[in-house]
Design a protein around this motif. Structure first.
Motif: not given
Length: 184
Positions: A81-87, A89-95
């Motif tokens: 889920m972490d990887r998917s959120l980053r893919e 475009g969720i910002g690193d600080l929001s993940v």
């Protein structure tokens, strides 16, 4: 210490094998075309969460190795889920905030599905499915609730019949999705 490292790596590999089988089952098109599960990011997450619950339900309180693989499976799901959120475009600080919310939600689903399985009537499971799997659907036909509930109960029995050592080794076999046909 070296034994723990190798054991952890083995558990990671076993959990990854389980997770890949869970994702493959959760992506079966029948869930979306026949059972009205929304074919969205949320709907796909819910299908993965439901199938992960079924496997973790089988692995829980079955000994330390099974529990370790179950925990690693949970961690693998969260990492994906972490990887998917980053893919997307969720910002690193929001993940981390999103992941914390998702992990809390996953625990809630586990609790509600467990209660649903323990209730002889299907009302508790239907309510859990309505809140989670069908949470974004306005009107869900009763036959969808009935079919998914029957599927979950069938899969619990099927997983209970599968040798625990095979599950711990990362091998799981799911049955076919319910065949109720496309909704009118």
């Amino acid at each position: 210490m070296l034994n723990r490292l190798f054991q952890r790596n083995r558990h990671e590999a076993q959990a990854l094998d389980l997770y890949e089988a869970i994702v493959a089952q959760a992506r079966r098109p029948e869930f979306y075309s026949d059972l009205d599960v929304p074919d969205t990011i949320d709907g796909r997450f819910e299908m993965i969460a439901m199938h992960a619950f079924l496997v973790m339900h089988r692995l829980k309180t079955r000994g330390t190795e099974a529990e370790a693989v179950s925990q690693q499976l949970f961690d693998t799901l969260i990492a994906d889920m972490d990887r998917s959120l980053r893919e997307i475009g969720i910002g690193d600080l929001s993940v981390p905030k999103h992941i914390k919310k998702m992990a809390k939600g996953l625990y809630g689903r586990i609790v509600s599905y467990e209660k649903g399985l323990n209730d002889p009537s299907d009302a508790v499971m239907h309510a859990a499915l309505d809140r989670n799997l069908y949470g974004t659907v306005m009107e869900v036909p009763e036959r969808c609730f009935e079919a998914v509930t029957a599927y979950m109960r069938r899969e619990v029995e099927s997983l209970a019949a599968q040798p625990l050592d095979r599950l711990v080794a990362g091998h799981v076999q799911f049955g076919p999705p319910p065949a109720i046909g496309p909704l009118p």
